[in-house]
Design a protein around this motif. Structure first.
Motif, PDB file in Angstrom:
ATOM      1  N   HIS A  26      26.500  99.759  61.534  1.00 59.10           N
ATOM      2  CA  HIS A  26      25.495 100.810  61.449  1.00 59.10           C
ATOM      3  C   HIS A  26      24.567 100.541  60.267  1.00 59.10           C
ATOM      4  O   HIS A  26      24.966  99.941  59.263  1.00 59.10           O
ATOM      5  CB  HIS A  26      26.148 102.176  61.256  1.00 59.10           C
ATOM      6  N   SER A  27      23.344 100.977  60.398  1.00 60.57           N
ATOM      7  CA  SER A  27      22.427 100.924  59.265  1.00 60.57           C
ATOM      8  C   SER A  27      22.975 101.808  58.151  1.00 60.57           C
ATOM      9  O   SER A  27      23.508 102.896  58.400  1.00 60.57           O
ATOM     10  CB  SER A  27      21.046 101.428  59.704  1.00 60.57           C
ATOM     11  N   ALA A  28      22.858 101.342  56.921  1.00 61.86           N
ATOM     12  CA  ALA A  28      23.402 102.105  55.792  1.00 61.86           C
ATOM     13  C   ALA A  28      22.746 103.471  55.668  1.00 61.86           C
ATOM     14  O   ALA A  28      23.409 104.476  55.380  1.00 61.86           O
ATOM     15  CB  ALA A  28      23.223 101.314  54.500  1.00 61.86           C
ATOM     16  N   TRP A  29      21.433 103.537  55.904  1.00 60.99           N
ATOM     17  CA  TRP A  29      20.742 104.833  55.859  1.00 60.99           C
ATOM     18  C   TRP A  29      19.517 104.768  56.757  1.00 60.99           C
ATOM     19  O   TRP A  29      19.647 104.826  57.976  1.00 60.99           O
ATOM     20  CB  TRP A  29      20.393 105.207  54.416  1.00 60.99           C
ATOM     21  N   ASN A  30      18.335 104.613  56.198  1.00 61.80           N
ATOM     22  CA  ASN A  30      17.145 104.516  57.043  1.00 61.80           C
ATOM     23  C   ASN A  30      17.126 103.172  57.771  1.00 61.80           C
ATOM     24  O   ASN A  30      17.682 102.181  57.310  1.00 61.80           O
ATOM     25  CB  ASN A  30      15.877 104.663  56.204  1.00 61.80           C
ATOM     26  N   GLY A  31      16.430 103.136  58.917  1.00 66.41           N
ATOM     27  CA  GLY A  31      16.381 101.927  59.724  1.00 66.41           C
ATOM     28  C   GLY A  31      17.384 101.997  60.861  1.00 66.41           C
ATOM     29  O   GLY A  31      18.060 103.016  61.059  1.00 66.41           O
ATOM     30  N   TRP A  32      17.483 100.907  61.609  1.00 69.53           N
ATOM     31  CA  TRP A  32      18.419 100.918  62.730  1.00 69.53           C
ATOM     32  C   TRP A  32      18.905  99.506  63.039  1.00 69.53           C
ATOM     33  O   TRP A  32      18.242  98.524  62.711  1.00 69.53           O
ATOM     34  CB  TRP A  32      17.779 101.542  63.971  1.00 69.53           C
ATOM     35  N   THR A  33      20.066  99.460  63.658  1.00 62.14           N
ATOM     36  CA  THR A  33      20.632  98.225  64.189  1.00 62.14           C
ATOM     37  C   THR A  33      21.024  98.506  65.639  1.00 62.14           C
ATOM     38  O   THR A  33      21.034  99.666  66.067  1.00 62.14           O
ATOM     39  CB  THR A  33      21.892  97.800  63.408  1.00 62.14           C
ATOM     40  N   PRO A  34      21.374  97.470  66.418  1.00 58.40           N
ATOM     41  CA  PRO A  34      21.830  97.731  67.797  1.00 58.40           C
ATOM     42  C   PRO A  34      23.004  98.702  67.869  1.00 58.40           C
ATOM     43  O   PRO A  34      23.105  99.480  68.822  1.00 58.40           O
ATOM     44  CB  PRO A  34      22.227  96.333  68.290  1.00 58.40           C
ATOM     45  N   THR A  35      23.865  98.687  66.869  1.00 63.62           N
ATOM     46  CA  THR A  35      24.993  99.614  66.849  1.00 63.62           C
ATOM     47  C   THR A  35      24.542 101.065  66.838  1.00 63.62           C
ATOM     48  O   THR A  35      25.174 101.941  67.441  1.00 63.62           O
ATOM     49  CB  THR A  35      25.881  99.326  65.625  1.00 63.62           C
ATOM     50  N   ASP A  36      23.423 101.344  66.160  1.00 62.50           N
ATOM     51  CA  ASP A  36      22.919 102.710  66.081  1.00 62.50           C
ATOM     52  C   ASP A  36      22.399 103.228  67.422  1.00 62.50           C
ATOM     53  O   ASP A  36      22.174 104.431  67.579  1.00 62.50           O
ATOM     54  CB  ASP A  36      21.792 102.796  65.041  1.00 62.50           C
ATOM     55  N   MET A  37      22.230 102.345  68.385  1.00 68.26           N
ATOM     56  CA  MET A  37      21.710 102.737  69.684  1.00 68.26           C
ATOM     57  C   MET A  37      22.786 103.338  70.593  1.00 68.26           C
ATOM     58  O   MET A  37      22.471 104.029  71.569  1.00 68.26           O
ATOM     59  CB  MET A  37      21.099 101.534  70.411  1.00 68.26           C
ATOM     60  N   VAL A  38      24.053 103.087  70.291  1.00 74.28           N
ATOM     61  CA  VAL A  38      25.124 103.432  71.227  1.00 74.28           C
ATOM     62  C   VAL A  38      25.181 104.930  71.519  1.00 74.28           C
ATOM     63  O   VAL A  38      25.139 105.358  72.676  1.00 74.28           O
ATOM     64  CB  VAL A  38      26.481 102.937  70.695  1.00 74.28           C
TER      65      VAL A  38
END
Length: 399
Positions: free
Chosen positions: A72-84
């Motif tokens: 997961h992104s630590a705070w702001n921003g996004w990664t593919p994991t944050d999409m789930v």
């Protein structure tokens, strides 16, 4: 070391997935042309792939060593994991469009459907709380009440009410109200004891924001991150918008338009929403833990683009084969897959077997990132084998 940090996630929908409206679940077999009443293999596959990704990212051997797309992104921003998680909520909305129309067409009244919705919502809430405490942390003063399944339950019930008693125009107004209203709350409302965002502290400061303050005020001692909760009270507002955007997408797919028009329309709308999320990110950062309005736009846009691609490949072009079955097995028993993953993960952590297996058999044979990935892939395989056994016995668990 993670075998780590397992989050009662549902994550994931779950997601309408056998748990919620089940009319969108289809058999993994080739079907003729798509009609507005046909259940979509594309949605089943999207659901199954999301479940598989949820298990993969939740059950790394060592989260700190995992490849960045699997964190997961630590705070702001996004990664593919944050999409789930948002993909799950989006799929819940799409499934609702199919389920409700079919049930109303069979003669069920809105009141009957509402009773069914409330019962399912209650069961999801109860299951979420149960998983939060499993296997031995059911202390009333520290038990976490919020969570992934709980958020899905709330959004499912609210979206169902809106679908049963309002039209699409009112629903679009609610989406806009949720997104704009949440931005106003986070941007302009004074946070007691801290001040006004952007004046006295940065906007979306981790602990000095109105959402975290409200979580501490209402749920102190029950929060996932001690001082805040990623599935907290206030961030439920934009989560409803995610589910409603899925509902509008489902209605689009159920319309009498041509298949090409549906796929193209979803793809275009997805690109527009994603770009809007990235554009407004400057003023209201994309943030999964706060489920910001820009996060809603970006994730819903990506979900639409992925669903459009799946729809074009599976339902229009009929390009199906052995490669689809593994995902469909997950997608057709999604609630069971989620519960299986959560229970096994919690038991491995509680007994210490997960860490022992990781340290003794996997970690010595791979570099840290690959070791974490191998453990997660093996975990996905174990859960898939359990779902395969249910599939072969034609057991499809529903709530």
């Amino acid at each position: 070391m993670l075998f780590g940090r397992v989050r009662p996630m549902l994550q994931s929908a779950l997601v309408g997935m056998s748990t919620l409206p089940t009319a969108a679940v289809s058999e993994p077999q080739i079907k003729p042309a798509v009609s507005p009443a046909t259940r979509l293999m594309s949605l089943d596959l999207f659901r199954g792939a999301t479940i598989a990704l949820m298990i993969l990212v939740n059950d790394a051997g060592d989260e700190s060593a995992a490849y960045w797309p699997l964190r997961h992104s630590a705070w702001n921003g996004w990664t593919p994991t944050d999409m789930v998680f948002p993909f799950f909520l989006f799929i819940v909305g799409v499934a609702l469009a199919y389920s409700f129309r079919s049930r109303l067409a069979r003669g069920e009244s809105r009141q009957e459907l509402m009773k069914h919705v409330l019962w399912r919502g209650f069961l999801l809430l109860a299951l979420g709380v149960f998983l939060n405490g499993f296997p031995n942390h059911y202390h009333i003063h520290t038990l976490r009440f919020y969570g992934v399944l709980q958020r899905i339950a709330i959004c499912f019930v609210i979206t169902s009410v809106l679908e049963l008693w309002t039209g699409w125009r009112a629903q679009i107004a609610v989406i806009l109200g949720c997104l704009v209203g949440y931005w106003i709350l986070m941007r302009y409302v004074t946070v007691p004891g801290f001040g006004i965002p952007t004046h006295d502290m940065p906007i979306l400061d981790p602990d000095r924001n109105i959402a975290a303050w409200l979580d501490r005020k209402l749920l102190m001692g029950h929060l996932y991150e001690v001082t805040r909760d990623p599935e907290g009270v206030l961030s439920t507002i934009p989560s409803v918008a995610t589910c409603l955007l899925g509902l509008q997408t489902g209605k689009w797919l159920r319309s009498a338009r041509s298949g090409a028009s549906k796929a193209g329309g979803m793809a275009i709308a997805g690109v527009v929403l994603f770009l809007a999320g990235e554009f407004f990110n400057t003023w209201f950062p994309i943030n999964k833990k706060l489920w910001t309005s820009t996060f809603v736009l970006a994730t819903a846009g990506l979900a639409m683009m992925i669903l459009a691609l799946c729809y074009w490949v599976l339902d229009l072009k009929q390009w199906r084969g052995p490669w689809t079955k593994p995902f469909l097995i997950f997608g057709m028993n999604a609630i069971a897959a989620y519960v299986c993953a959560a229970l096994v993960a919690h038991l491995l952590i509680y007994t210490g077997w997960g860490g022992a297996l990781y340290v003794k058999f996997i970690q010595p044979n791979f570099d840290p990132s690959n070791a974490s990935l191998v453990f997660a892939l093996l975990f996905v395989l174990v859960c898939w084998l359990a779902m395969l056994a249910l599939y072969r016995k034609k057991i499809f668990l529903k709530i």
